[in-house]
Design an enzyme around this catalytic site. Sequence first.
Site, mmCIF file in Angstrom:
data_model
loop_
_atom_site.group_PDB
_atom_site.id
_atom_site.type_symbol
_atom_site.label_atom_id
_atom_site.label_comp_id
_atom_site.label_asym_id
_atom_site.label_seq_id
_atom_site.Cartn_x
_atom_site.Cartn_y
_atom_site.Cartn_z
ATOM 1 N N ASP A 5 0.870 -1.172 0.000
ATOM 2 C CA ASP A 5 0.000 0.000 0.000
ATOM 3 C C ASP A 5 0.908 1.224 0.000
ATOM 4 O OD1 ASP A 5 -1.762 2.065 0.410
ATOM 5 O OD2 ASP A 5 -2.313 1.478 2.450
ATOM 6 N N LYS A 66 3.164 11.573 -3.842
ATOM 7 C CA LYS A 66 2.337 10.619 -4.588
ATOM 8 C C LYS A 66 1.326 11.305 -5.527
ATOM 9 C CE LYS A 66 -1.078 6.923 -3.881
ATOM 10 N NZ LYS A 66 -1.809 6.135 -2.863
ATOM 11 N N GLU A 171 -7.267 0.324 -5.224
ATOM 12 C CA GLU A 171 -7.496 0.248 -3.783
ATOM 13 C C GLU A 171 -8.889 -0.291 -3.437
ATOM 14 O OE1 GLU A 171 -6.442 4.045 -2.172
ATOM 15 O OE2 GLU A 171 -4.299 3.785 -2.596
ATOM 16 N N ASP A 200 -13.478 5.050 2.102
ATOM 17 C CA ASP A 200 -12.059 5.157 2.428
ATOM 18 C C ASP A 200 -11.661 6.627 2.351
ATOM 19 O OD1 ASP A 200 -9.329 5.130 2.645
ATOM 20 O OD2 ASP A 200 -8.952 3.749 0.994
#
Length: 492
Positions: A5, A66, A171, A200
């Site tokens: 992850d 990211k 994800e 999430d």
Amino acid sequence: MIGIDFGNQSCFVAVVKDGGVETVDNDYSLRATSSVVAFSARNRILGVAAANQRMSNLTNTISSFKPLLGWRWDDFFVQDELNKLPYKVIPHHSGGVAVEVNYCGKDKSYSVEHVTAMLLTGLKETTEVVLKGEIKNCVIAVPSYFTDPQRRALQAATKIAGMNVLQILSEPAAVSLAYGYYREDLPDEDEAPRNVVFVDCGHSSLQVWVCAFSEGNLKILTSCSAPSLGGRDFDSLLGLHFCTEFQKKYNIRPESNPRAYLRLLTEVEKVKKSMSSNSSVLPLNIESFLDDMDVSGNICRAESETISQSLLNGVETTLKNCLKDSKLQPKHIDSVEIVGGSTRIPAIKELISKIFKKSVSTTLNQDESVARGCALQCAILSKSRGIKSFKVQDIQYHSIRIVWDESLQEDGWKEVLPLHGPIPYSDSVTFHKQGNTFKFKVKCPLAEIGDYSIDNFSYELGDTTELRLDVGMNADGIFNLNEATAFHNNPK
């Protein structure tokens, strides 16, 4: 065989071991490894160690990179992100994004792909030490909203890091697999599926999706996301609130000093976490904050929610859109699962319960479920001993268009891969064109995937050529133009 992850704030690595899934500790005996790469006068520093020296080496410590992966320098998203970063970001010669640092006494620049590869290399090496063996295969996750260029950029980073990636998994698919794999109460395939909503909300983004489960099978039905709505945005609004308060109270401007502002955000995050379990007024105290001045303030949960109302409105909109797109009524939803650190915010939990008319469930580990799902998928793809098969049916998170003349608007493009269509996916699309050249672009709503030109096929004046393109989307969510075939059609 591991699952990774790669988060904006932290990374987790998991492995299937002895019939179960374990999250691997790093060299600090922690499960979370900071997504940070730092450069000093002597060496390169990764992970937790890099995060620990951030305050003393701010401009050479690269974090929150990211979201920049795979974007071009002139993209709107990059320019918006620049305001949130304390280090120097510059255009890369490839047209992408790079960072400029002082490393071993010299000014150097590295693309975001190379910085990502440095972090992944550190994760790989540390995990090999802990597991006492070479890592041959892995599965790594990306957010649902990652575009084709972003997925390709991550793919390039893994190659630089020398990693054999069996799949770039979304994800939503990873979390859903972690939820469903070990459950023994899933319905048979000939029965109505178990519909589960997942929310999430992490450090930098919000993802909401609906997944249908049956025995040995999961199918993502729909997904909505807000790529710039996460924990850091709540921190930023609270940080600006205290900046205004401190300016009035102490006549200082913390936002003008990157180091002071980072300290403020760090303390704000601690207070935010405390407010999740405490509705009373909480203090914020920072010693020797700016110009050796001690500062203090306070805030309560109700005030925090008022300050963050615009973000909470965005959360509500995303939740409602997902429910609408699923074409399900709340009564058809069996449960609502939450993952990601920011779903601990009480106001977000209340919105979830209100919209889906269900109490939220925390069956999964909120921080580690993505890595665990990736580890399971890696074991399944590797056909490891003792691992049962589990089919993962993911969806296409962006529609894909072929555009040959933008000035014609709808008459100048054609959708070739639909939003929420299944992946992997392949299809043939046919165009009727005159001339012996067909130039076009492949685009998704947020990014251009590539320019293409098909030249020198047979053509005579007045004829129409039937051009067939075989297109597809592989399991990594990456577009492929597999073949182009021209058929000569003479109307005479």
